[in-house]
Design a protein around this motif. Structure first.
Motif, PDB file in Angstrom:
ATOM      1  N   PHE B  89       0.855  -1.194   0.000  1.00  0.00           N
ATOM      2  CA  PHE B  89       0.000   0.000   0.000  1.00  0.00           C
ATOM      3  C   PHE B  89       0.890   1.243   0.000  1.00  0.00           C
ATOM      4  O   PHE B  89       1.817   1.345   0.797  1.00  0.00           O
ATOM      5  CB  PHE B  89      -0.927  -0.007   1.223  1.00  0.00           C
ATOM      6  CG  PHE B  89      -1.930  -1.125   1.160  1.00  0.00           C
ATOM      7  CD1 PHE B  89      -3.162  -0.937   0.567  1.00  0.00           C
ATOM      8  CD2 PHE B  89      -1.633  -2.384   1.676  1.00  0.00           C
ATOM      9  CE1 PHE B  89      -4.093  -1.967   0.502  1.00  0.00           C
ATOM     10  CE2 PHE B  89      -2.553  -3.416   1.615  1.00  0.00           C
ATOM     11  CZ  PHE B  89      -3.779  -3.213   1.012  1.00  0.00           C
ATOM     12  N   LYS B  93      -0.650   7.252   4.599  1.00  0.00           N
ATOM     13  CA  LYS B  93      -1.182   6.685   5.848  1.00  0.00           C
ATOM     14  C   LYS B  93      -1.123   5.159   5.865  1.00  0.00           C
ATOM     15  O   LYS B  93      -1.322   4.544   6.903  1.00  0.00           O
ATOM     16  CB  LYS B  93      -2.634   7.137   6.047  1.00  0.00           C
ATOM     17  CG  LYS B  93      -2.754   8.525   6.615  1.00  0.00           C
ATOM     18  CD  LYS B  93      -4.194   8.820   6.947  1.00  0.00           C
ATOM     19  CE  LYS B  93      -4.319  10.170   7.632  1.00  0.00           C
ATOM     20  NZ  LYS B  93      -5.709  10.524   7.892  1.00  0.00           N
ATOM     21  N   GLU B  94      -0.939   4.570   4.706  1.00  0.00           N
ATOM     22  CA  GLU B  94      -0.980   3.102   4.607  1.00  0.00           C
ATOM     23  C   GLU B  94       0.415   2.496   4.488  1.00  0.00           C
ATOM     24  O   GLU B  94       0.559   1.293   4.316  1.00  0.00           O
ATOM     25  CB  GLU B  94      -1.806   2.688   3.375  1.00  0.00           C
ATOM     26  CG  GLU B  94      -3.217   3.251   3.335  1.00  0.00           C
ATOM     27  CD  GLU B  94      -4.095   2.703   4.432  1.00  0.00           C
ATOM     28  OE1 GLU B  94      -4.009   1.514   4.729  1.00  0.00           O
ATOM     29  OE2 GLU B  94      -4.854   3.497   5.026  1.00  0.00           O
ATOM     30  N   LYS B  97       2.139  -1.287   5.172  1.00  0.00           N
ATOM     31  CA  LYS B  97       1.136  -2.362   5.181  1.00  0.00           C
ATOM     32  C   LYS B  97       1.269  -3.178   3.903  1.00  0.00           C
ATOM     33  O   LYS B  97       1.464  -2.609   2.816  1.00  0.00           O
ATOM     34  CB  LYS B  97      -0.271  -1.779   5.244  1.00  0.00           C
ATOM     35  CG  LYS B  97      -0.619  -1.136   6.555  1.00  0.00           C
ATOM     36  CD  LYS B  97      -2.068  -0.713   6.492  1.00  0.00           C
ATOM     37  CE  LYS B  97      -2.385   0.300   7.551  1.00  0.00           C
ATOM     38  NZ  LYS B  97      -3.718   0.859   7.363  1.00  0.00           N
ATOM     39  N   PHE B 108      -1.900 -10.559   6.082  1.00  0.00           N
ATOM     40  CA  PHE B 108      -1.862  -9.097   6.187  1.00  0.00           C
ATOM     41  C   PHE B 108      -0.723  -8.719   7.123  1.00  0.00           C
ATOM     42  O   PHE B 108      -0.638  -9.222   8.249  1.00  0.00           O
ATOM     43  CB  PHE B 108      -3.206  -8.582   6.730  1.00  0.00           C
ATOM     44  CG  PHE B 108      -3.234  -7.105   6.967  1.00  0.00           C
ATOM     45  CD1 PHE B 108      -2.998  -6.203   5.933  1.00  0.00           C
ATOM     46  CD2 PHE B 108      -3.496  -6.590   8.230  1.00  0.00           C
ATOM     47  CE1 PHE B 108      -3.020  -4.831   6.151  1.00  0.00           C
ATOM     48  CE2 PHE B 108      -3.531  -5.219   8.451  1.00  0.00           C
ATOM     49  CZ  PHE B 108      -3.288  -4.345   7.411  1.00  0.00           C
ATOM     50  N   ALA B 110       1.077  -5.564   8.992  1.00  0.00           N
ATOM     51  CA  ALA B 110       0.875  -4.157   9.373  1.00  0.00           C
ATOM     52  C   ALA B 110       2.024  -3.712  10.256  1.00  0.00           C
ATOM     53  O   ALA B 110       2.556  -4.506  11.043  1.00  0.00           O
ATOM     54  CB  ALA B 110      -0.447  -4.006  10.113  1.00  0.00           C
ATOM     55  N   GLY B 112       1.980  -1.973  12.832  1.00  0.00           N
ATOM     56  CA  GLY B 112       1.624  -1.968  14.256  1.00  0.00           C
ATOM     57  C   GLY B 112       1.503  -3.360  14.854  1.00  0.00           C
ATOM     58  O   GLY B 112       1.331  -3.486  16.064  1.00  0.00           O
ATOM     59  N   ALA B 113       1.566  -4.386  14.032  1.00  0.00           N
ATOM     60  CA  ALA B 113       1.424  -5.767  14.527  1.00  0.00           C
ATOM     61  C   ALA B 113       2.700  -6.552  14.255  1.00  0.00           C
ATOM     62  O   ALA B 113       3.207  -6.520  13.136  1.00  0.00           O
ATOM     63  CB  ALA B 113       0.233  -6.435  13.861  1.00  0.00           C
ATOM     64  N   LYS B 114       3.182  -7.217  15.299  1.00  0.00           N
ATOM     65  CA  LYS B 114       4.452  -7.957  15.143  1.00  0.00           C
ATOM     66  C   LYS B 114       4.283  -9.117  14.175  1.00  0.00           C
ATOM     67  O   LYS B 114       5.152  -9.385  13.345  1.00  0.00           O
ATOM     68  CB  LYS B 114       4.884  -8.497  16.512  1.00  0.00           C
ATOM     69  CG  LYS B 114       5.643  -7.467  17.344  1.00  0.00           C
ATOM     70  CD  LYS B 114       6.119  -8.099  18.636  1.00  0.00           C
ATOM     71  CE  LYS B 114       5.877  -7.112  19.778  1.00  0.00           C
ATOM     72  NZ  LYS B 114       5.320  -7.710  20.964  1.00  0.00           N
ATOM     73  N   ASN B 115       3.174  -9.824  14.299  1.00  0.00           N
ATOM     74  CA  ASN B 115       2.982 -11.018  13.474  1.00  0.00           C
ATOM     75  C   ASN B 115       1.976 -10.772  12.362  1.00  0.00           C
ATOM     76  O   ASN B 115       1.012 -10.022  12.547  1.00  0.00           O
ATOM     77  CB  ASN B 115       2.483 -12.178  14.351  1.00  0.00           C
ATOM     78  CG  ASN B 115       3.500 -12.542  15.400  1.00  0.00           C
ATOM     79  OD1 ASN B 115       4.687 -12.668  15.115  1.00  0.00           O
ATOM     80  ND2 ASN B 115       3.044 -12.670  16.632  1.00  0.00           N
ATOM     81  N   VAL B 117      -1.204 -11.357   9.997  1.00  0.00           N
ATOM     82  CA  VAL B 117      -2.552 -11.837  10.301  1.00  0.00           C
ATOM     83  C   VAL B 117      -3.094 -12.545   9.064  1.00  0.00           C
ATOM     84  O   VAL B 117      -3.051 -11.993   7.968  1.00  0.00           O
ATOM     85  CB  VAL B 117      -3.485 -10.657  10.663  1.00  0.00           C
ATOM     86  CG1 VAL B 117      -4.894 -11.148  10.928  1.00  0.00           C
ATOM     87  CG2 VAL B 117      -2.947  -9.911  11.872  1.00  0.00           C
TER      88      VAL B 117
END
Lengths: 414, 274
Positions: B89, B93-94, B97, B108, B110, B112-115, B117
């Protein structure tokens, strides 16, 4: 003179009068206790709703929801759309009758813990402001959200009891929240479970998560909020303040709506409707019983006194005077019976409130209910007036009999 | 020559003709299959716009190459082999990701997420566009021809393929695939659910590249028929056939993707300075 005569007449047959008073007293006690319990339920429920997170008023963009349905359901699927909310918040907070105003974001998404995932409805808040509004989180474990906005990577979440159970997480565990962003894409953020709370309703406990406003805005990739929640110093002023704020924000574009807590709480409206229905039903039955019982008593009283009434008529007493005498007897009975019932109701209510009887949780609720009875002084007056009116109605058949009485027949009545 | 022999020869010729025609149709489907056009290793930059967010959906609407337009989203697709695709992306703002498709799985990623999804493989990249919409569904491999018919459009003669999914696991049970005969490029694809309900209509407007070699649609219109016909317009902004680093598809190690972000950041800084 007639009133004194009516009062003295009551004590001519003391046993019957006492019986009538017991019936009236029990009726008054039943009505007052039911009314007191219903009032406590209304007060308790409305307080729980306001302090549970709904606040007294909500200011939100008019385009999102109509403010009359369930706000959580109406707005959870919509991205925050309240631009320039800080200026509006400052404006509202400057009012003397406002306790505090907090921004809120409602969001929906999925929480993931490894292979486990659960859909959630989120409420993002400003903890310090919510606390000063009297909105409290009922924590079952862990601690409340920190007041300061968390930095990226240190985001925390409070989970509903059943949601935490379904995700198999405990305080301190890390989970992932995934939501659709305001731009229509996807975002995910790691969250640490800071605490586990209950909303008081099982349905919501299985879905609700609470996080800091900054966390939700980071998740949704926006600086906007869903709405502003306004806490008032006096609940009774809700309508007045709502009107004033409505006028104050009328010039703001895009348009904002101001909705009070009651219009945003369909559950409260349903419970209120149900309780009022029960009260009316019960009141009707009690009223009917008292009315029939009293009517029978008055009929007997008149039948026993046919010769007396015949003599009075023969002496030139007006039929209307006789009718007024019977009505006044009924009024006295209602006043005295109602007063006795009121005193009894006050004693019973005081006893119940002192004992603190625990009742099982109402349907869908989590916590048991402490039985309390809230009776206002005016309730006693209303109960007595209600009884007097009922008894006055009950005098109609005997009065009709008096009006049809033939003097000659009455004098020879045995 | 006896009449019986004439009949036998005639029948054989007719059967051969039918077989040949079927073979031709198979070949035409394979040649016009979007999934087959996209090079094995490539980078594609797309801008996507949803109807109602900004601008109109007029077929002759101006190009929307400026990704800064409100309501326009930009993504970059990196493909290596048929089973590995990375969607990056690009909106400010994206940034950071990704959607990573490895075989049948879609992940997915991101910042903000370690793993990563795990998502449904049919997850939409933007609007109504899934990765399959963007890169094609390999219709020639996954669907069989249930029927064909001829027709004509203002652009010329077309062949309409009625395709049935070979496997029940396919998201769409059938596809009505319309191919322009002269260019052997698809005009539209109408995807139907197992219930028979129309789900997605994809319209292709302009094709780049040779008729036989790698090719891509410059503009695609995706209509989500399950959501009141919501339209997503897709435009190919850049198309590059190139080698793609394996590290981009590493689910655990994000270093290659981070390096890519840094490269792009420095490139944009250079552009700004220039």
């Amino acid at each position: 003179m007639l009133a004194a005569l009516a009062l003295r007449n009551l004590f001519r047959n003391r046993r019957r009068t006492m019986l009538s008073m017991v019936v009236i007293g029990v009726g008054v006690v039943s009505l007052l206790l039911t009314l007191g319990f219903i009032r406590y339920s209304f007060d308790g429920l409305s307080d729980a709703i306001i302090r549970g997170g709904l606040a007294h008023l909500e200011v939100a963009p008019a385009s999102v929801g109509d403010g009359t349905g369930n706000p959580i359901i109406d707005r959870a699927g919509s991205p925050p759309a309240f631009h320039g909310w800080q200026a509006v918040r400052d404006r509202i907070e400057s009012r003397a009758d406002v306790q505090a105003t907090s921004a809120a974001v409602q969001l929906a998404g999925v929480l993931l813990n490894g292979d486990r995932s659960m859909a959630f409805m989120g409420a993002a808040v400003e903890p310090a402001r919510q606390r000063s509004m009297g909105i409290a989180v009922k924590l079952r474990a862990g601690e409340a959200l920190p007041d300061d906005a968390p930095v990226a990577g240190d985001d925390r979440v409070l989970l509903g009891v059943d949601l935490a159970r379904a995700l198999h997480v405990e305080v301190g565990d890390s989970i992932v929240a995934m939501v659709g962003t305001a731009a229509g894409t996807l975002n995910a953020v790691d969250l640490t479970v800071a605490g586990i709370f209950t909303t008081g309703l099982q349905e919501l406990d299985a879905r609700m998560a609470q996080m800091h406003l900054a966390t939700a805005q980071r998740l949704m990739g926006t600086d906007d909020v869903t709405s502003l929640l306004v806490g008032l110093k006096d609940r009774a002023a809700t309508e007045t303040v709502a009107r004033a704020i409505r006028e104050d924000v009328a010039t703001i574009t895009p348009a904002l709506t101001v909705a009070d807590w009651e219009s945003r709480a369909p559950f409260y409206r349903q419970v209120r409707g149900l309780y009022i229905g029960i009260f009316v039903f019960l009141g009707t039955i009690i009223g009917l019983l008292v009315c029939l019982s009293a009517s029978n008593t008055f009929q007997m009283s008149v039948l026993e006194r046919v010769r007396e009434f015949g003599t009075l008529l023969a002496m030139g007493t007006d039929r209307g005077q006789l009718a007024r005498l019977v009505v006044l007897e009924a009024v006295w009975l209602g006043v005295i019976g109602g007063a006795i019932g009121s005193i009894l109701a006050a004693i019973i209510a005081f006893t119940i409130n002192s004992i603190g009887i625990q009742m099982p949780p109402p349907p869908a609720a989590v916590d048991p209910l402490t039985l309390l009875v809230l009776i206002k002084p005016t309730d006693f007056l209303y109960a007595i007036v209600f009884m007097v009116v009922l008894l006055a109605i009950a005098t109609v058949p005997p009065i009709l009999k008096i009006l049809r009485l033939q003097v000659v027949e009455a004098l020879s009545h045995v | 020559m006896s009449s019986r022999r004439v009949l036998t020869i005639g029948l054989a010729v007719a059967l051969a003709g039918v077989g040949l025609a079927a073979q031709n149709m198979d070949a035409l489907l394979r040649r016009s299959d979007v999934g087959g056009f996209v090079p094995v290793a490539c980078r594609i930059r797309l801008s996507m716009q949803q109807e109602g967010v900004a601008g109109s959906t007029d077929r002759k609407a101006p190009a929307m190459s400026e990704v800064e337009l409100p309501g326009v989203s930009a993504v970059e697709l990196w493909r290596s082999g048929a089973n590995r695709t990375l969607v990056r992306f690009l909106d400010p703002k994206e940034r950071g990701k990704y959607l990573l498709r490895l075989g049948a799985d879609l992940w997915f990623i991101a910042p903000g997420a370690k793993n990563p999804v795990k998502l449904s493989p049919t997850h939409r990249v933007y609007g109504a566009a899934t990765i399959d919409v963007l890169l094609g569904m390999h219709l020639a491999d996954n669907y069989r021809i249930a029927g064909t018919s001829s027709g004509s459009t203002p652009a010329g003669a077309v062949v309409v393929f009625d395709l049935q999914a070979k496997a029940e696991q396919q998201q769409f049970a059938s596809v009505r695939y319309t191919v322009q005969t002269s260019t052997e490029r698809p005009v539209s694809a109408l995807y139907r659910l197992h219930s028979g309900r129309d789900a997605t209509l994809i319209e292709f407007f302009e094709w780049a590249g040779g008729a036989r070699g790698p090719s891509h649609a410059k503009r695609i219109l995706v209509r989500d028929l399950l959501r009141k016909g919501a339209v997503t317009r897709i435009e190919t902004v850049e198309f590059e056939e190139r080698a793609v680093p394996d590290g981009l598809f590493d689910l655990k190690d994000p270093s290659a993707r981070k390096a890519l972000e840094k490269t792009v950041q420095s490139q944009s800084l250079l552009k700004q300075n220039h």
